[in-house]
Design a protein around this motif. Structure first.
Motif, short mmCIF file in Angstrom:
data_model
loop_
_atom_site.label_atom_id
_atom_site.label_comp_id
_atom_site.label_asym_id
_atom_site.label_seq_id
_atom_site.Cartn_x
_atom_site.Cartn_y
_atom_site.Cartn_z
N VAL A 104 0.86 -1.19 0.00
CA VAL A 104 0.00 0.00 0.00
C VAL A 104 0.89 1.24 0.00
O VAL A 104 1.96 1.26 0.63
CB VAL A 104 -0.92 -0.02 1.24
N SER A 105 0.44 2.28 -0.69
CA SER A 105 1.27 3.50 -0.80
C SER A 105 0.38 4.74 -0.82
O SER A 105 -0.83 4.64 -0.70
CB SER A 105 2.07 3.45 -2.09
N ASP A 106 1.01 5.88 -1.01
CA ASP A 106 0.26 7.14 -1.05
C ASP A 106 -0.06 7.57 -2.47
O ASP A 106 -0.45 8.71 -2.69
CB ASP A 106 1.04 8.24 -0.32
N GLY A 107 0.10 6.70 -3.44
CA GLY A 107 -0.30 7.09 -4.80
C GLY A 107 0.38 6.28 -5.87
O GLY A 107 1.52 5.85 -5.72
N GLY A 292 5.18 4.69 4.88
CA GLY A 292 3.81 4.20 4.77
C GLY A 292 2.73 5.26 4.64
O GLY A 292 2.89 6.42 5.02
N CYS A 293 1.61 4.79 4.09
CA CYS A 293 0.42 5.62 3.89
C CYS A 293 -0.23 5.82 5.27
O CYS A 293 -0.29 4.88 6.07
CB CYS A 293 -0.48 4.85 2.94
N PRO A 294 -0.72 7.02 5.57
CA PRO A 294 -1.29 7.27 6.90
C PRO A 294 -2.38 6.26 7.30
O PRO A 294 -3.19 5.84 6.45
CB PRO A 294 -1.89 8.67 6.77
N TYR A 295 -2.39 5.93 8.58
CA TYR A 295 -3.39 5.00 9.12
C TYR A 295 -4.81 5.43 8.77
O TYR A 295 -5.62 4.63 8.29
CB TYR A 295 -3.22 4.92 10.65
N ILE A 296 -5.12 6.70 8.97
CA ILE A 296 -6.50 7.15 8.73
C ILE A 296 -6.88 7.01 7.24
O ILE A 296 -8.03 6.71 6.92
CB ILE A 296 -6.78 8.60 9.23
N VAL A 297 -5.92 7.19 6.38
CA VAL A 297 -6.19 7.08 4.94
C VAL A 297 -6.40 5.60 4.56
O VAL A 297 -7.30 5.27 3.77
CB VAL A 297 -5.04 7.71 4.12
#
Ligand code: PLP
Length: 409
Positions: A104-107, A292-297
């Protein structure tokens, strides 16, 4: 004085979007009374769906509670997100995929731009023409571009896609190491059939190439039997990585979440007669450069797999698809040839003049913005990209304005 990485100097600023912006700004200055409508936007306009908002709010509360607070997460993403990805995006389609093959990533932009780091500097890259520019520019920065001659990089292999080959790239004359494929395609909005994509997987297996498969618009596929994942094809787990994004699927362009699937069966040569595991290399790369991608996201992304979330997200996509249908019908009734737009939010329209002349005509006579196809590569000349991401009202207004204008085509 320290010297800059010379590859930065080779990359010009993004001429396409800068030029569009400049022309639109100039027009607005000359016509302050006119409302400009953009059919060029590559961003969503509908807000996040309620299921996602609820998950976000709950996750924020977790972060304010000592017992539920989350710090650094697992490098590849939380299992509450990787598990439904595996279940719904892969196993539901009969695809074998393990949670630790998903990162998983941010984009997807950063993933598709970064993945090339795994491969040798002198690797040869193949891209379709027209192309999403990130594949090319990230490889130019990494030193794989060579020199720019007549708008194309000397070390990059371009595979032209136009109406003559029905937007299906032919295998390159020269064997590349890395092949970027994007389906449903940005910018043309076209897809590959199962047999065509199988052809590419077979080619990659035969020639020892890796396929970097960008599936950012998978959620827009409507035609039965168009593959949703490259792993639906036999042998793909040995040669392909797949990029997916929640951006256009669930309106996450501002929230930021995506993932890449890297099967453990994908091996790359160590250059000494042995092999290394691409999954291990990508894990090592992410562990080194990314926290890592934020927990909330990730919680918000997981909500798109719940029954409510899936229903709501599909409803938004259906709205964009309805815009695409309206636009396609209107363009055709004006006698223009339209490609794509069925399984993608993009329509690729054959322009009755050069791409930029069509852009100027639409802007100056109808206060409409499109994206000139030539900006995506040589084979984009003579086409324009229209997007379905506007509001239904703007889409209808744009159609009315183009219809008025059609006498000038
Ligand atoms: N890949 C393609 C083909 C795209 O068109 C886009 C966005 O426009 C992306 C990737 C980037 O997606 P993300 O918002 O996840 O970075």
């Amino acid at each position: 004085m320290i010297t800059v990485n010379e590859n930065f100097l080779k990359l010009e600023s993004n001429y396409l979007f800068a030029e569009i912006e400049r022309k639109v700004a100039e027009y607005k200055e000359r016509h302050p009374d006119k409302r400009v409508i953009s059919l060029g936007i590559g961003d969503v306009t509908r807000p996040l769906v309620p299921a996602v908002l609820e998950a976000l709010r709950e996750a924020i509360d977790d972060m304010g509670d000592a017992a539920r607070f989350k710090g650094y997460g697992p490098y590849g993403g939380y299992s509450f997100l990787r598990d439904p990805i595996m279940e719904y995006d892969y196993r539901a389609r009969g695809i074998d995929m393990a949670p630790d093959e998903i990162f998983v990533s941010d984009g997807a932009k950063s993933d598709v731009a970064n993945f090339q780091e795994l491969f040798a500097r002198d690797s040869i890259v193949a891209v379709t023409d027209p192309v999403y520019p990130v594949y090319v520019d990230s490889n130019v920065l990494a030193g794989r571009g060579g020199e720019k001659v007549d708008g194309q990089w000397s070390r990059i292999v371009y595979m032209p896609c136009d109406k003559a080959n029905n937007f299906v790239p032919a295998f390159p004359a020269k064997r590349p190491d890395m092949i970027y494929l994007c389906y449903p395609n940005n910018p043309t909005g076209t897809t590959l059939t199962r047999a065509q994509l199988q052809g590419w997987v077979d080619y990659a297996r035969r020639e020892g190439c890796v396929i970097l498969y960008d599936s950012a618009y998978e959620a827009y596929i409507r035609t039965p039997d168009i593959p949703h994942s490259i792993y639906e094809l036999e042998g793909a787990r040995e040669v392909a990585v797949e990029f997916r994004s929640f951006s256009k699927t669930a309106g996450f362009t501002g929230l930021r979440c995506a993932y890449v699937a890297v099967p453990k069966s994908l091996k790359i040569s160590d250059g000494k007669g042995g092999y290394v595991d691409a999954n291990h290399c990508w894990f090592r790369r992410q562990a080194t450069k990314y926290n890592g991608c934020p927990y909330i996201v990730q919680r918000a992304a997981a909500a798109t797999y719940t029954e409510k979330g899936r229903r709501e997200v599909l409803d938004v996509i259906a709205g964009y698809q309805a815009n695409a249908d309206l636009l396609a019908e209107a363009m055709r009734s004006l006698g223009l040839e339209v490609f794509g737009g069925v399984d993608a939010p993009y329509l690729w329209v054959k322009t009755p003049m050069k791409s930029w002349d069509f852009f100027d005509l639409l802007l100056n006579k109808a206060a409409l913005v499109c994206t000139p196809g030539a900006g995506f590569g040589k084979s984009g000349e003579g086409y324009a990209r229209l997007t379905a991401f506007g509001s239904p009202a703007d889409t209808r207004e744009a159609i009315a304005r183009i219809t008025d204008l059609a006498k000038d085509f």
